[in-house]
Design a protein around this motif. Structure first.
Motif, short mmCIF file in Angstrom:
data_model
loop_
_atom_site.label_atom_id
_atom_site.label_comp_id
_atom_site.label_asym_id
_atom_site.label_seq_id
_atom_site.Cartn_x
_atom_site.Cartn_y
_atom_site.Cartn_z
N HIS A 1 1.21 1.81 -2.73
CA HIS A 1 2.53 2.41 -2.22
C HIS A 1 3.66 1.57 -2.83
O HIS A 1 3.54 0.20 -3.16
N ASP A 2 4.92 2.23 -2.91
CA ASP A 2 6.03 1.64 -3.86
C ASP A 2 6.65 0.78 -2.50
O ASP A 2 6.26 0.69 -1.48
N ASN A 3 7.61 -0.03 -3.09
CA ASN A 3 8.52 -0.94 -2.34
C ASN A 3 9.24 0.09 -1.16
O ASN A 3 9.54 -0.57 -0.10
N LYS A 4 9.79 1.30 -1.49
CA LYS A 4 10.43 2.02 -0.53
C LYS A 4 9.56 2.39 0.61
O LYS A 4 10.11 2.51 1.91
N PHE A 5 8.19 2.70 0.31
CA PHE A 5 7.35 2.81 1.59
C PHE A 5 7.35 1.76 2.59
O PHE A 5 7.34 2.13 3.83
N TYR A 6 7.23 0.40 1.91
CA TYR A 6 6.99 -0.79 2.89
C TYR A 6 8.57 -0.70 3.53
O TYR A 6 8.68 -1.53 4.89
N HIS A 7 9.58 -0.64 2.97
CA HIS A 7 10.99 -0.93 3.41
C HIS A 7 11.13 0.16 4.60
O HIS A 7 11.68 -0.42 5.67
N ASP A 8 10.72 1.44 4.39
CA ASP A 8 10.87 2.38 5.31
C ASP A 8 9.94 2.07 6.74
O ASP A 8 10.51 2.14 7.88
N ASP B 1 11.51 -0.94 8.71
CA ASP B 1 12.88 -0.49 9.18
C ASP B 1 12.70 0.21 10.48
O ASP B 1 13.11 -0.07 11.54
#
Length: 837
Positions: free
Chosen positions: A338-345, A348
């Motif tokens: 998973h990319d950073n956006k996945f973990y950021h979402d 969040d």
């Protein structure tokens, strides 16, 4: 005792600051004469015990100070002094809060004690200092009252504080009176109403306490209480019914009270309702049991994602022991899928909503990646602040694999692993939706193997299946990534070509697929098999605009191919098949024409207006096919541009035209420049400047004898790049002309930027001169524009004297057309110097 004295400076000025009654009683008077000074003294010093107020101060300052004292210092004694019979002022002072008074009037019998009248009379006569002793007596009285008031107030404050504490406390206090072997409530705190619903009178009824204990707990409690008389203290937990009939768990702290002889006289109990604690403990036990025994993995972390607890299922699923992960971050489980956006979402949602759930890939201890369904929730402390995160996950590897197998079976052919009929139709539908939005073209190829039944019947179905799987591999390797291949069933396949640029693309693919299928197949039994295929082609939007119709039409075209000999292709429309065959035949011949030297050049004279002399020629490409004869440039030039042959052919034209012009110069012919057309494909895809320089160097032709003709489209497509290229060409010394001017969309603002030498007026406008006023207006405008920009003009297609005369009147400078001569061979040009009309 220190006293603040607010007086009128004109009265009682002889009152001393210190009054001595005896050695044990000293009264200190601190005199001020204004309200502001009095308030200032009271705010700055808390030492005063009493205040003397002169009621005759102006503007009611005495009562104002009295109000201030009562609103800020309730325990301060206040004595008012009046020198007149102003009863209303004295009464008003008592209403505000004065404790006592002094007066110089003698007729106060109705309002004040008789024993004070004489003292007040003496105070009025001022014959001795008894006035001051009377004042001291009053002050002593007020001081005693003040001290008593303070003690009463302190006692009330303590009582109120205890009552408030009990009211707010969850602990109910009570006493049990001991009568032989029975116990009854003798006192209970009034918060019993709030906590259990009983009034104090109800709680003091005979045997009330014993009757309200849960029957299952009563014997146990009484045994404990009986032994209490010996040990003196015990703590018991039991169930007790409230007034609503609901039992509540209480923790009862018993203490025995003894008399001076050591006899037990009373039991003091303190109840604490622990129902919520009991329920929470029970829930915690159940949660712990679930946590330990659930088959789902569970992990608890702090707010920094440091693992603080895991359950056995976590260890079983991940392969880690508990001690290997406790104190470490959850990042040790990351799969990096998973990319950073996945973990950021994820974070969040977790922070803003308190939970997150979804599918995620993690890594086991042995490095294996696996999917899990994870649910993360936030745990809050008693203040509502986030304290921990708890994650519960299920290993869905087997579920996902089963789902993928089922999905594959539902959408893919199990033999060839190609999309089945359902999926290929779905992809065709999606391709049509995209094509309709963007204006793309699509081709559908229906493929049916020739004589496959013979192979299947003679060699058996297993060999037939092996052949089909091999055919599928060959077909798939030939397709582009954006194209789709599916198996409809049996020996039928379907190909969807998306974003098709030209019809010939479908033909080329069909021929390539036929070639691949025609190659021999060697099966596992050692036998070699030769088969063919018939292909039907339908086009969107030409033949149909729906999935069903496109497949039906391609199927019909496939049967047409079988009926016409097999191992070939056919379009759904017969005309398309014929045109495609002609196009393929022409392309095949075109590729061989250069090798066989079937191309040649003719030259058409370019005439100057004033002398009618030939000043130049335009090189025109011709093709003489051995079978088809002379083929028009309109037929083969577009094909050379589509196939890229124009690059090679254009270079051949430049070399031969420049060599011919150089030969004329060397043979003593009057100087002629040669005009050569540059294809847009050449201009975009080739280093034209280097090519021209190379040709001039090889042929030795001076640059001023070469004129390059370009189209308006070249100028407008990439104006900035075209400007650079034309400028570099001009540095070589060649001339530049715009061919067929007027048919494009040149902007005057762009045109004036280019280093052009000549505008060639298209023949379509010249044809209408003398008969069409619009054509004449256009030609006139072009010539005028050329003059204004300093660019020469040449009219193409001049065929009549009338056209020539009009062009002369309009100021045209050069001409070209059948009126002056058709395209000629090089030897014929050498014989012509001037055209006679």
């Amino acid at each position: 005792m220190e006293i603040l004295y607010l007086e009128d400076s004109a009265v009682n000025s002889n009152v001393p600051p210190v009054l001595n009654v005896n050695i044990n009683e000293v009264y200190l008077l601190d005199k001020v004469s204004s309200l502001a000074d009095a308030i200032n003294r009271l705010e700055q010093s808390p030492r005063y015990q009493a205040v003397l107020l002169d009621l005759k101060l102006p503007a009611g300052d005495s009562l104002e100070l009295l109000r201030y004292i009562r609103s800020h210092r309730l325990s301060l004694a206040v004595i008012v002094i009046t020198e007149t019979s102003d009863f209303e002022s004295v009464i008003a002072a008592f209403k505000v809060g004065a404790e006592d008074y002094l007066s110089n009037e003698t007729d106060f019998d109705t309002y004040f004690p008789v024993k004070l009248k004489a003292a007040l009379t003496r105070l009025n006569e001022r014959k001795d200092e008894s006035y001051f002793y009377e004042m001291v007596e009053v002050l002593k009285k007020v001081n005693n009252q003040s001290e008593l008031s303070l003690e009463q107030q302190a006692l009330k404050t303590s009582t109120d504080r205890l009552s408030n504490l009990l009211a707010a406390s969850p602990i109910v206090l009570y006493t049990l009176k001991i009568n032989d072997s029975t116990y009854s409530t003798s006192w209970i705190s009034d918060n019993i109403v709030k906590d259990f619903g009983y009034s104090q009178s109800e709680a003091l009824a005979q045997d009330w306490w014993l009757k309200k204990i849960h029957p299952d707990d009563r014997d146990r409690v009484m045994v404990k209480v009986d032994s209490l008389l010996t040990v003196g203290h015990a703590v018991i937990e039991y169930r007790f019914y409230n007034k609503q009939g609901e039992f509540r768990w209480v923790r009862d702290d018993f203490n025995v009270l003894y008399d001076d002889n050591g006899n037990a006289i009373e039991i003091l109990g303190a109840w604490l309702d622990i129902t919520e604690q009991k329920l929470a403990l029970e829930a915690l036990r159940r949660s712990a049991a679930v946590f330990e025994n659930t088959k789902d993995g569970a992990v608890i972390t702090d707010l920094s994602s440091i693992i603080v607890a895991v359950n056995p299922a976590f260890c079983e699923i991940t392969g880690y022991k508990a001690e290997e992960v406790l104190g470490k971050g959850t990042s040790i489980l990351r799969s990096c899928r998973h990319d950073n956006k996945f973990y950021h979402d994820l974070w969040d949602d977790l922070i803003n909503n308190g939970h997150w759930r979804g599918e995620i890939w993690n890594r086991r201890k042995n490095g294996e990646l696996y999917p899990q369904f994870l649910s993360i929730s936030t745990i809050h402390d008693e203040l509502g602040h986030a304290s921990n995160y708890v994650g519960v996950f299920t290993d869905i590897s087997q579920i996902k694999q089963s789902k993928e197998r089922l999905e594959h079976l539902a959408h893919y052919d199990p033999l060839t692993h190609l999309p089945n009929r359902l999926l290929i139709q779905s992809r065709l539908k999606h391709a049509l939706e995209v094509a309709q939005r963007h204006g793309n073209r699509i081709a559908v190829l229906f493929i049916d193997l020739d004589h496959f039944k013979t192979v299947n019947d003679s060699m058996g179905h297993p060999m037939g299946d092996e052949l089909l799987a091999t055919v599928a591999q060959r077909l798939n390797h030939r397709l582009r990534e954006e194209d789709s291949l599916g198996r409809l069933g049996g020996d039928e396949f379907l190909v969807v070509i998306e974003q098709m640029e030209k019809t010939l693309d479908a033909v080329e693919l069909a021929l390539s697929l036929l070639d691949r299928i025609a190659e021999p197949f060697t099966l596992s039994n050692g036998q070699t098999v030769f088969i063919g295929a018939s292909i039907g082609i339908s086009l969107f939007p030409d033949d149909a605009d729906s999935v069903t119709e496109l497949i039906q039409h391609s199927d019909s075209a496939m049967y047409l191919a079988k009926n016409q000999g097999r191992n070939t292709y056919r379009f759904y429309t017969e005309d398309l098949t014929r045109l495609a065959n002609e196009r393929l035949n022409l392309e095949s011949r075109l590729r061989r024409a250069l090798e066989r030297k079937e191309f040649f050049l003719q030259y058409q004279p370019l005439i100057a207006d004033s002398s009618h002399e030939i000043v130049g020629v335009e090189a025109l490409l011709r093709w003489n096919d051995p079978e088809l004869g002379i083929i028009s440039p309109n037929q083969f030039i577009p094909l050379t541009e589509e196939t890229g042959l124009i690059i090679t052919l254009g270079e051949w034209v430049l070399l031969n035209a420049c060599a011919q012009a150089k030969a004329w110069l060397d043979n003593g012919h009057p100087p002629l420049y040669v005009a050569v057309n540059l294809s847009p494909v050449q201009f975009r895809n080739q280093d034209v400047v280097s090519l021209i320089k190379k040709v001039l160097d090889e042929t030795g032709l001076p640059a001023e004898y070469l004129e390059l003709e370009i189209t308006e489209g070249i100028l407008m497509e990439q104006a900035d790049q075209a400007l650079i290229t034309l400028a570099n060409l001009k540095t070589l010394g060649v001339s530049l002309a715009v061919d067929d001017f007027g048919t494009g969309y040149s902007s005057l603002s762009y045109l004036k930027r280019f280093p052009l030498d000549k505008l060639k007026i298209d023949r379509s406008f010249v044809d209408g001169l003398g008969s069409d006023e619009n054509d004449q207006a256009i030609v006139k405008a072009v010539i005028a524009m050329g003059h204004s920009l300093g660019i020469k003009t040449l009219a193409e297609g001049v065929e009549t004297i009338q056209q020539l005369n009009i062009l002369k009147q309009l100021g045209c400078q050069f001409y070209q057309g059948y009126l002056f001569g058709k395209p000629m061979m090089p030897g014929d040009i050498a014989k012509v110097e001037k055209i006679s009309l």
